[in-house]
Design a protein around this motif. Structure first.
Motif, PDB file in Angstrom:
ATOM      1  N   LEU A   4     -24.318  53.557  23.934  1.00 32.59           N
ATOM      2  CA  LEU A   4     -25.171  54.519  23.242  1.00 32.59           C
ATOM      3  C   LEU A   4     -26.473  53.870  22.792  1.00 32.59           C
ATOM      4  CD1 LEU A   4     -22.521  56.432  21.100  1.00 32.59           C
ATOM      5  CD2 LEU A   4     -23.689  57.225  23.155  1.00 32.59           C
ATOM      6  N   GLU A   5     -26.377  52.686  22.215  1.00 30.24           N
ATOM      7  CA  GLU A   5     -27.582  51.990  21.772  1.00 30.24           C
ATOM      8  C   GLU A   5     -28.472  51.615  22.954  1.00 30.24           C
ATOM      9  OE1 GLU A   5     -26.923  48.713  19.143  1.00 30.24           O
ATOM     10  OE2 GLU A   5     -25.603  49.872  17.854  1.00 30.24           O
ATOM     11  N   GLY A   6     -27.857  51.225  24.066  1.00 24.17           N
ATOM     12  CA  GLY A   6     -28.642  50.877  25.248  1.00 24.17           C
ATOM     13  C   GLY A   6     -29.394  52.072  25.803  1.00 24.17           C
ATOM     14  N   ILE A   7     -28.722  53.213  25.903  1.00 24.93           N
ATOM     15  CA  ILE A   7     -29.381  54.426  26.393  1.00 24.93           C
ATOM     16  C   ILE A   7     -30.506  54.829  25.454  1.00 24.93           C
ATOM     17  CG2 ILE A   7     -29.066  56.905  26.761  1.00 24.93           C
ATOM     18  CD1 ILE A   7     -26.249  56.261  27.766  1.00 24.93           C
ATOM     19  N   GLN A   8     -30.235  54.804  24.166  1.00 21.93           N
ATOM     20  CA  GLN A   8     -31.263  55.181  23.197  1.00 21.93           C
ATOM     21  C   GLN A   8     -32.447  54.227  23.255  1.00 21.93           C
ATOM     22  OE1 GLN A   8     -29.204  55.434  19.449  1.00 21.93           O
ATOM     23  NE2 GLN A   8     -27.881  57.089  20.189  1.00 21.93           N
ATOM     24  N   GLY A   9     -32.176  52.941  23.416  1.00 18.05           N
ATOM     25  CA  GLY A   9     -33.265  51.970  23.519  1.00 18.05           C
ATOM     26  C   GLY A   9     -34.132  52.198  24.747  1.00 18.05           C
ATOM     27  N   LEU A  10     -33.487  52.504  25.891  1.00 16.91           N
ATOM     28  CA  LEU A  10     -34.253  52.783  27.109  1.00 16.91           C
ATOM     29  C   LEU A  10     -35.121  54.027  26.951  1.00 16.91           C
ATOM     30  CD1 LEU A  10     -31.597  52.033  29.864  1.00 16.91           C
ATOM     31  CD2 LEU A  10     -33.677  50.742  29.393  1.00 16.91           C
ATOM     32  N   VAL A  11     -34.538  55.070  26.362  1.00 19.26           N
ATOM     33  CA  VAL A  11     -35.295  56.314  26.181  1.00 19.26           C
ATOM     34  C   VAL A  11     -36.470  56.092  25.231  1.00 19.26           C
ATOM     35  CG1 VAL A  11     -35.170  58.662  25.266  1.00 19.26           C
ATOM     36  CG2 VAL A  11     -33.365  57.817  26.767  1.00 19.26           C
ATOM     37  N   VAL A  12     -36.225  55.417  24.115  1.00 21.51           N
ATOM     38  CA  VAL A  12     -37.298  55.162  23.150  1.00 21.51           C
ATOM     39  C   VAL A  12     -38.396  54.305  23.780  1.00 21.51           C
ATOM     40  CG1 VAL A  12     -37.850  53.949  20.994  1.00 21.51           C
ATOM     41  CG2 VAL A  12     -35.889  55.492  21.094  1.00 21.51           C
ATOM     42  N   GLN A  13     -38.015  53.301  24.533  1.00 13.24           N
ATOM     43  CA  GLN A  13     -38.993  52.426  25.182  1.00 13.24           C
ATOM     44  C   GLN A  13     -39.885  53.220  26.139  1.00 13.24           C
ATOM     45  OE1 GLN A  13     -37.259  49.485  27.785  1.00 13.24           O
ATOM     46  NE2 GLN A  13     -38.897  48.040  27.371  1.00 13.24           N
ATOM     47  N   GLN A  14     -39.280  54.059  26.968  1.00 15.88           N
ATOM     48  CA  GLN A  14     -40.065  54.859  27.906  1.00 15.88           C
ATOM     49  C   GLN A  14     -40.898  55.918  27.171  1.00 15.88           C
ATOM     50  OE1 GLN A  14     -40.462  54.061  31.105  1.00 15.88           O
ATOM     51  NE2 GLN A  14     -39.207  52.325  30.516  1.00 15.88           N
ATOM     52  N   TRP A  15     -40.346  56.478  26.112  1.00 14.73           N
ATOM     53  CA  TRP A  15     -41.063  57.473  25.323  1.00 14.73           C
ATOM     54  C   TRP A  15     -42.324  56.854  24.727  1.00 14.73           C
ATOM     55  CZ3 TRP A  15     -40.195  62.654  24.346  1.00 14.73           C
ATOM     56  CH2 TRP A  15     -40.965  63.227  23.323  1.00 14.73           C
ATOM     57  N   MET A  16     -42.188  55.645  24.189  1.00 15.63           N
ATOM     58  CA  MET A  16     -43.333  54.992  23.543  1.00 15.63           C
ATOM     59  C   MET A  16     -44.417  54.622  24.558  1.00 15.63           C
ATOM     60  SD  MET A  16     -42.639  55.290  20.453  1.00 15.63           S
ATOM     61  CE  MET A  16     -43.740  54.254  19.540  1.00 15.63           C
ATOM     62  N   LYS A  17     -44.035  54.363  25.788  1.00 14.07           N
ATOM     63  CA  LYS A  17     -45.032  54.085  26.817  1.00 14.07           C
ATOM     64  C   LYS A  17     -45.822  55.341  27.164  1.00 14.07           C
ATOM     65  CE  LYS A  17     -42.853  50.291  29.330  1.00 14.07           C
ATOM     66  NZ  LYS A  17     -42.236  49.915  30.610  1.00 14.07           N
TER      67      LYS A  17
END
Length: 110
Positions: A4-17
């Motif tokens: 869950l943390e990994g998926i959320q981290g990937l989504v947040v990272q792409q969102w911030m880009k």
């Protein structure tokens, strides 16, 4: 929890880009992550996939690439490794790596 943390981290990272000025909806992201993980596990359990087979599908091509192709790539890409270049042996190594990966993929397809 790690998934869950990994998926959320990937989504947040792409969102911030893509949208650095917009805040991330953390509640929606958590719900999406949980639903995604539950559905993925449910589908995998229903399909009764072999875990060893799934690991094999990922590990074998990656391992062959690391063992056969990456060293030769490094010999010709990194200037400090140029004294290791041996065109005949490097060609043979690449050929064996490509054959190994191709044989694995053909075995899985047919």
């Amino acid at each position: 929890m790690g998934t869950l943390e990994g998926i959320q981290g990937l989504v947040v990272q792409q969102w911030m880009k893509k949208w650095p000025e917009k805040p991330v909806n953390t509640v929606g992201l958590k719900r999406f992550s949980v639903v995604f993980v539950v559905l993925t596990c449910w589908i995998a359990g229903y399909a009764n996939w072999s875990v060893i087979g799934m690991v094999e599908m990922v590990v074998v091509p990656v391992l062959a690439t690391i063992l056969y192709l990456m060293p030769v790539y490094a010999f010709y890409r990194v200037e400090r490794l140029k004294h290791f270049r041996q065109p005949f042996l490097d060609g043979f190594t690449v050929l064996v790596g490509v054959v190994a990966i191709t044989a694995f993929l053909v075995d899985k397809i047919f």
